[in-house]
Design a protein around this motif. Sequence first.
Motif, PDB file in Angstrom:
ATOM      1  N   HIS A  15      13.238 -52.156 -70.785  1.00  0.00           N
ATOM      2  CA  HIS A  15      11.993 -52.739 -70.335  1.00  0.00           C
ATOM      3  C   HIS A  15      11.044 -51.552 -70.140  1.00  0.00           C
ATOM      4  O   HIS A  15      11.241 -50.749 -69.221  1.00  0.00           O
ATOM      5  CB  HIS A  15      12.295 -53.337 -68.963  1.00  0.00           C
TER       6      HIS A  15
ATOM      7  N   GLU B 104       5.340 -51.777 -69.494  1.00  0.00           N
ATOM      8  CA  GLU B 104       4.631 -52.934 -68.928  1.00  0.00           C
ATOM      9  C   GLU B 104       4.100 -52.548 -67.547  1.00  0.00           C
ATOM     10  O   GLU B 104       2.918 -52.320 -67.373  1.00  0.00           O
ATOM     11  CB  GLU B 104       5.511 -54.179 -68.816  1.00  0.00           C
TER      12      GLU B 104
ATOM     13  N   HIS C  47       8.514 -55.447 -74.041  1.00  0.00           N
ATOM     14  CA  HIS C  47       7.081 -55.282 -73.725  1.00  0.00           C
ATOM     15  C   HIS C  47       6.413 -54.181 -74.556  1.00  0.00           C
ATOM     16  O   HIS C  47       5.836 -54.479 -75.588  1.00  0.00           O
ATOM     17  CB  HIS C  47       6.831 -55.050 -72.234  1.00  0.00           C
TER      18      HIS C  47
ATOM     19  N   SER D 169       4.035 -62.918 -69.050  1.00  0.00           N
ATOM     20  CA  SER D 169       4.451 -61.883 -68.102  1.00  0.00           C
ATOM     21  C   SER D 169       3.431 -60.754 -68.073  1.00  0.00           C
ATOM     22  O   SER D 169       3.006 -60.299 -67.007  1.00  0.00           O
ATOM     23  CB  SER D 169       5.830 -61.337 -68.509  1.00  0.00           C
TER      24      SER D 169
ATOM     25  N   ASP E   3      10.728 -63.035 -71.120  1.00  0.00           N
ATOM     26  CA  ASP E   3      11.000 -62.201 -69.954  1.00  0.00           C
ATOM     27  C   ASP E   3      11.787 -63.025 -68.935  1.00  0.00           C
ATOM     28  O   ASP E   3      12.771 -63.649 -69.310  1.00  0.00           O
ATOM     29  CB  ASP E   3       9.706 -61.637 -69.365  1.00  0.00           C
TER      30      ASP E   3
END
Length: 236
Positions: free
Chosen positions: A117, A120, A141, A166, A194
Amino acid sequence: MAVARRTQAAGGMGFDLWASPHFLVVHRRQIQLEAFWRGMEDGLSEIRTWGMRGCVVLDAVNHFGPKHGQAVLDLVLPELPAFVKGFSTGGLERCPFRDWAPVFDRARAAGLHIAAHAGENGPGSNVQDAVLEGGVSRIVHGIRADDSTLALLAERRIPVDVCPSSNRSLAPDVDPHPLPRMLLAGVRCALGTDDPGVVPCDLNTELTAAGDMGLDDLALARLRRNGAEDAWCLAD
Ligand SMILES: [Zn+2]
């Protein structure tokens, strides 16, 4: 439980499910590990009756640090179910990915695909660090990636799961949403949800959001195709 899911396309449909056994079994003490896996297996069996496939991606919390990542592996590796195909960081991007590299190496040695991840709630440089220092083969992301990082992702054909709902909720300053720019740069983007428990959405809302960004039918089809071609649940 953190859950993301994707993907669909011609020739098959499936879901890569992000799940957090350590969080529920050890941190919250809500369920035994055996019962957790049984629940996952029941769900995956059920979606097979719908003609779909699925797999589980272990979710470790970035901001708990690499020690937590090792604890996740300590918990699951002794008896890892065959339907677990991946390992990923989630949560807040507070711990540098170079520190996660030993955890990723151990997960990779156990036969798991690795995702992060990144880009973001943390800076775009996290995306490059996750790839170059963490050695991950998939990004969730990546919306803060700069042009040179997008070129790197395109060149290495690294899949990027994007969840506009998200992103708009947790990274509202990233505006306009960069999905069209990412696709134009040749990045293998697909849509994901997500964690719908945090920001409610499903694949249809994300497809609609992508269409609202001005993407044409060809681009929307490419998102679906990338999702199918890069899904770990359909990989073997
Ligand atoms: Zn997220």
